[in-house]
Design an enzyme around this catalytic site. Structure first.
Site, PDB file in Angstrom:
ATOM      1  N   ARG A   1      -4.193  11.024   4.040  1.00 12.72           N
ATOM      2  CA  ARG A   1      -3.015  11.808   4.364  1.00 12.72           C
ATOM      3  C   ARG A   1      -1.941  11.715   3.278  1.00 12.72           C
ATOM      4  O   ARG A   1      -1.280  12.687   2.937  1.00 12.72           O
ATOM      5  CB  ARG A   1      -2.468  11.239   5.675  1.00 12.72           C
ATOM      6  CG  ARG A   1      -1.868  12.237   6.509  1.00 12.72           C
ATOM      7  CD  ARG A   1      -1.293  11.739   7.770  1.00 12.72           C
ATOM      8  NE  ARG A   1      -0.555  12.863   8.289  1.00 12.72           N
ATOM      9  CZ  ARG A   1       0.627  13.190   7.863  1.00 12.72           C
ATOM     10  NH1 ARG A   1       1.231  12.469   6.961  1.00 12.72           N
ATOM     11  NH2 ARG A   1       1.224  14.264   8.343  1.00 12.72           N
TER      12      ARG A   1
ATOM     13  N   ARG B   1      -8.480   0.099   4.697  1.00 11.91           N
ATOM     14  CA  ARG B   1      -7.546   1.022   4.056  1.00 11.91           C
ATOM     15  C   ARG B   1      -6.253   0.313   3.695  1.00 11.91           C
ATOM     16  O   ARG B   1      -5.566   0.717   2.761  1.00 11.91           O
ATOM     17  CB  ARG B   1      -7.196   2.181   5.013  1.00 11.91           C
ATOM     18  CG  ARG B   1      -8.361   3.079   5.328  1.00 11.91           C
ATOM     19  CD  ARG B   1      -7.928   4.188   6.232  1.00 11.91           C
ATOM     20  NE  ARG B   1      -7.122   5.125   5.456  1.00 11.91           N
ATOM     21  CZ  ARG B   1      -7.005   6.408   5.720  1.00 11.91           C
ATOM     22  NH1 ARG B   1      -7.658   6.924   6.729  1.00 11.91           N
ATOM     23  NH2 ARG B   1      -6.270   7.178   4.980  1.00 11.91           N
TER      24      ARG B   1
ATOM     25  N   ILE C   1       8.041   6.128  17.439  1.00 10.06           N
ATOM     26  CA  ILE C   1       7.823   6.910  16.213  1.00 10.06           C
ATOM     27  C   ILE C   1       6.610   7.834  16.335  1.00 10.06           C
ATOM     28  O   ILE C   1       6.693   9.017  16.025  1.00 10.06           O
ATOM     29  CB  ILE C   1       7.642   5.973  14.985  1.00 10.06           C
ATOM     30  CG1 ILE C   1       8.819   4.996  14.880  1.00 10.06           C
ATOM     31  CG2 ILE C   1       7.495   6.784  13.689  1.00 10.06           C
ATOM     32  CD1 ILE C   1      10.156   5.604  14.547  1.00 10.06           C
TER      33      ILE C   1
ATOM     34  N   LYS D   1       0.835  -1.213   0.000  1.00 11.66           N
ATOM     35  CA  LYS D   1       0.000   0.000   0.000  1.00 11.66           C
ATOM     36  C   LYS D   1       0.873   1.269   0.000  1.00 11.66           C
ATOM     37  O   LYS D   1       0.665   2.172  -0.812  1.00 11.66           O
ATOM     38  CB  LYS D   1      -0.908   0.010   1.245  1.00 11.66           C
ATOM     39  CG  LYS D   1      -1.588   1.355   1.486  1.00 11.66           C
ATOM     40  CD  LYS D   1      -2.395   1.359   2.755  1.00 11.66           C
ATOM     41  CE  LYS D   1      -1.614   1.627   4.005  1.00 11.66           C
ATOM     42  NZ  LYS D   1      -1.449   3.040   4.370  1.00 11.66           N
ATOM     43  N   ASN D   2       1.827   1.331   0.923  1.00 13.97           N
ATOM     44  CA  ASN D   2       2.585   2.573   1.075  1.00 13.97           C
ATOM     45  C   ASN D   2       3.462   2.872  -0.138  1.00 13.97           C
ATOM     46  O   ASN D   2       3.772   4.028  -0.410  1.00 13.97           O
ATOM     47  CB  ASN D   2       3.434   2.536   2.349  1.00 13.97           C
ATOM     48  CG  ASN D   2       2.572   2.710   3.587  1.00 13.97           C
ATOM     49  OD1 ASN D   2       1.390   3.040   3.485  1.00 13.97           O
ATOM     50  ND2 ASN D   2       3.142   2.467   4.758  1.00 13.97           N
TER      51      ASN D   2
HETATM   52  C1  UD1 Z   1       5.050   6.531   6.581  1.00 13.49           C
HETATM   53  C2  UD1 Z   1       4.052   5.407   6.350  1.00 13.49           C
HETATM   54  C3  UD1 Z   1       3.438   4.948   7.676  1.00 13.49           C
HETATM   55  C4  UD1 Z   1       4.543   4.596   8.670  1.00 13.49           C
HETATM   56  C5  UD1 Z   1       5.530   5.738   8.806  1.00 13.49           C
HETATM   57  C6  UD1 Z   1       6.722   5.393   9.693  1.00 13.49           C
HETATM   58  C7  UD1 Z   1       3.166   5.962   4.150  1.00 13.49           C
HETATM   59  C8  UD1 Z   1       2.001   6.376   3.349  1.00 13.49           C
HETATM   60  N1  UD1 Z   1       2.985   5.900   5.477  1.00 13.49           N
HETATM   61  O1  UD1 Z   1       4.331   7.649   7.089  1.00 13.49           O
HETATM   62  O2  UD1 Z   1       2.635   3.802   7.433  1.00 13.49           O
HETATM   63  O3  UD1 Z   1       3.966   4.344   9.944  1.00 13.49           O
HETATM   64  O4  UD1 Z   1       6.044   6.093   7.493  1.00 13.49           O
HETATM   65  O5  UD1 Z   1       7.366   4.274   9.204  1.00 13.49           O
HETATM   66  O6  UD1 Z   1       4.207   5.642   3.619  1.00 13.49           O
HETATM   67  N2  UD1 Z   1       8.335  13.754  11.360  1.00 13.49           N
HETATM   68  C9  UD1 Z   1       8.744  15.001  11.801  1.00 13.49           C
HETATM   69  N3  UD1 Z   1       8.732  16.026  10.906  1.00 13.49           N
HETATM   70  C10 UD1 Z   1       8.344  15.876   9.625  1.00 13.49           C
HETATM   71  C11 UD1 Z   1       7.929  14.593   9.173  1.00 13.49           C
HETATM   72  C12 UD1 Z   1       7.941  13.549  10.063  1.00 13.49           C
HETATM   73  O7  UD1 Z   1       9.091  15.170  12.948  1.00 13.49           O
HETATM   74  O8  UD1 Z   1       8.364  16.851   8.874  1.00 13.49           O
HETATM   75  C13 UD1 Z   1       8.319  12.625  12.310  1.00 13.49           C
HETATM   76  C14 UD1 Z   1       6.904  12.092  12.546  1.00 13.49           C
HETATM   77  O9  UD1 Z   1       6.232  12.845  13.505  1.00 13.49           O
HETATM   78  C15 UD1 Z   1       7.200  10.694  13.011  1.00 13.49           C
HETATM   79  C16 UD1 Z   1       8.449  10.306  12.212  1.00 13.49           C
HETATM   80  O10 UD1 Z   1       9.010  11.525  11.753  1.00 13.49           O
HETATM   81  O11 UD1 Z   1       7.549  10.714  14.365  1.00 13.49           O
HETATM   82  C17 UD1 Z   1       8.162   9.397  11.050  1.00 13.49           C
HETATM   83  O12 UD1 Z   1       7.232  10.004  10.180  1.00 13.49           O
HETATM   84  P1  UD1 Z   1       7.295   9.786   8.605  1.00 13.49           P
HETATM   85  O13 UD1 Z   1       8.457   8.920   8.272  1.00 13.49           O
HETATM   86  O14 UD1 Z   1       7.207  11.111   7.943  1.00 13.49           O
HETATM   87  O15 UD1 Z   1       5.953   8.967   8.345  1.00 13.49           O
HETATM   88  P2  UD1 Z   1       5.011   9.093   7.105  1.00 13.49           P
HETATM   89  O16 UD1 Z   1       5.813   9.272   5.858  1.00 13.49           O
HETATM   90  O17 UD1 Z   1       3.915  10.050   7.383  1.00 13.49           O
END
Ligand code: UD1
Length: 438
Positions: free
Chosen positions: A108, A415, A345, A38-39
């Site tokens: 999202r 989802r 995380i 999915k991701n």
């Molecule tokens: C993706 C995955 C999700 C998975 C996550 C972590 C998709 C669609 N979703 O989500 O299933 O759980 O990776 O493996 O691929 N963070 C910041 N600042 C930012 C961005 C992120 O502090 O600008 C932090 C977030 O709060 C979190 C961590 O980084 O604590 C990981 O987030 P991120 O890797 O961005 O997750 P997603 O890409 O949203």
């Protein structure tokens, strides 16, 4: 070519307040088939906005999230055609750079569109996705990186507006150091950099397999990407990208969930296809807990008998994935001994603890750590999945529990898991989707 919005084959809408009724205590056997990731599929779909040509993505899972991303692409003027398990996506008639709030709000991951839209059209207006059940989920790193490539970004009234000033409206390559290795930010910036003028270097990039999959598609489209899967990714921008045919990797989280389904029911079965390197930390923990694993080149056979307590801490790849923390906790709730599970995380990703406790699990919380003392048997109860993976965790708990477990929150489950109960039932589970109003 007609426009066909992809619908989930699971018609949850025909059931009022659907729930899964699981009759627990059955062993599973045979084989469980893993769908495309999915991701990965979600971000690869967004990458199709980078070209006017058609991209054929194969092994796309039939999920409600995929249908939502299709709707997003169609709302921007793109075309989406469903052919078996493939999607043909064409972005030659993109006619707006504004993403609708309702779609970003419901998915999202559709925020991903900001990178390719900006690179292709010089402008993108995308609502801030906001938080979700598991945490606040900022997009600071995405915005910071786009600015480093020359975009002017403003955030007003909940909408991120990014514009590339100057003639040609082309982003410029730059050096970006991410404060945290965000998966979504790495992917957004790779897509933006693919059409930028010059070279972009992303330091402290995410190492997840989905990032490597995106690089694979971009390269197939004519992009110049090096280093995906390492902390430094280099992208040399090109003038334009072209069509491609590309198969999505197998879903490592679905595979992990199935392995845990086998473990929690103390079963012997095969899960296929599985790329072991994508699940390294999870396989190590399953072996530490007492499972026997054997990879035959395509699939993985798991044999589970007694399960012992293990400690886990979620971390970015190659650490233990946060997406399997809740399903693994269900298993540990039935293990011999006390396990320590720490969520590092997402700040709100332990909501399943309360629901597992309703099923008789002995769990004590301290900050972001759960101390899980295994019990001989869980007892079936009505429970709620608070997010996608928590819902899967509840189904796993129900597979092992005495009596009937009713799991609500299927709008989350659907989802991320294609035909979840159908696949598990074919392996011997007894799960029925019913209306809770009945
Ligand atoms: C993706 C995955 C999700 C998975 C996550 C972590 C998709 C669609 N979703 O989500 O299933 O759980 O990776 O493996 O691929 N963070 C910041 N600042 C930012 C961005 C992120 O502090 O600008 C932090 C977030 O709060 C979190 C961590 O980084 O604590 C990981 O987030 P991120 O890797 O961005 O997750 P997603 O890409 O949203």
């Amino acid at each position: 070519m007609g426009l066909i919005a992809v619908q989930s084959p699971i018609n949850t809408r025909s059931l009022q307040n659907p729930q899964l009724n699981i009759s627990g205590g059955r062993r599973l056997s045979g084989e469980l088939q893993v769908s495309g990731a999915k991701n990965s599929a979600l971000v690869l779909m967004a990458a199709c906005l980078l070209t006017r040509d058609t991209i054929k993505l194969k092994n796309v899972p039939p999920l409600t999230d995929i249908a939502a991303m299709s709707e997003m692409l169609i709302s921007l003027g793109g075309q989406v055609r469903s052919v078996g398990d493939a999607l043909e996506l064409t972005g030659d008639s993109i006619n707006t750079s504004t993403a609708p709030y309702e779609l970003v709000n419901s998915l999202r991951a559709s925020f991903f569109c900001i990178g390719p839209l900006l690179a292709r059209t010089g402008m993108a207006k995308v609502p801030l996705p906001g938080g979700c059940q598991i945490g606040t989920r900022p997009v600071v790193e995405h915005v910071k990186g786009l600015k480093a490539m020359g975009a002017q970004v403003t955030i007003e009234h909940g909408i991120v507006t990014a514009v590339v000033p100057g003639r040609g409206h082309r982003l410029t390559g730059g050096r970006i150091h991410m404060d945290c290795p965000s998966v979504g930010a790495t992917e957004t910036l790779m897509m933006a950099a693919a059409l930028a003028d010059g070279e972009t270097v992303i330091d402290n990039a995410a190492l997840e397999p989905e990032v490597i999959d995106l690089a694979g598609l971009l390269i197939a489209m004519g992009a110049r990407v090096r280093g995906a899967g390492t902390p430094t990714i280099t992208i040399e921008g090109v003038d334009q990208l072209h069509g491609a045919e590309y198969a999505v990797i197998p879903d490592r989280i679905e595979a992990g969930t199935f392995l845990l389904a086998a473990a929690i029911t103390r079963s012997h079965l095969r899960v296929t296809p599985v790329i072991s390197e994508h699940l390294g930390a999870v396989l190590t923990k399953l072996e530490e807990a007492g499972c026997t694993l054997n990879h035959d080149g395509i699939g993985l056979t798991i044999k589970a008998d007694q399960i012992n307590a293990v400690d886990l801490r979620t971390q970015p790849f190659p650490g233990f994935p946060t997406d399997l923390q809740a399903p693994f906790m269900s298993l540990l709730a039935t293990a011999r001994g006390t396990s320590m599970v720490t969520e590092n995380i997402f700040e709100n990703r332990l909501q399943h603890v309360g629901e597992l406790q309703r099923m008789g699990a002995a769990i004590r919380m301290q900050g972001n750590t759960a101390f899980v003392e295994g019990v001989t048997s869980l007892s079936g109860a009505p429970v709620q999945g608070s997010d996608l993976r928590a819902a899967a965790a509840m189904v796993l708990a129900g597979l092992s529990a005495d009596g009937i477990t009713s799991v609500r929150g299927l709008e989350y489950l659907d989802r991320g898991y294609a035909n979840f109960e159908g696949k598990l039932n074919a392996a011997g589970a007894s799960i029925e989707r019913v209306s809770s109003a009945a």
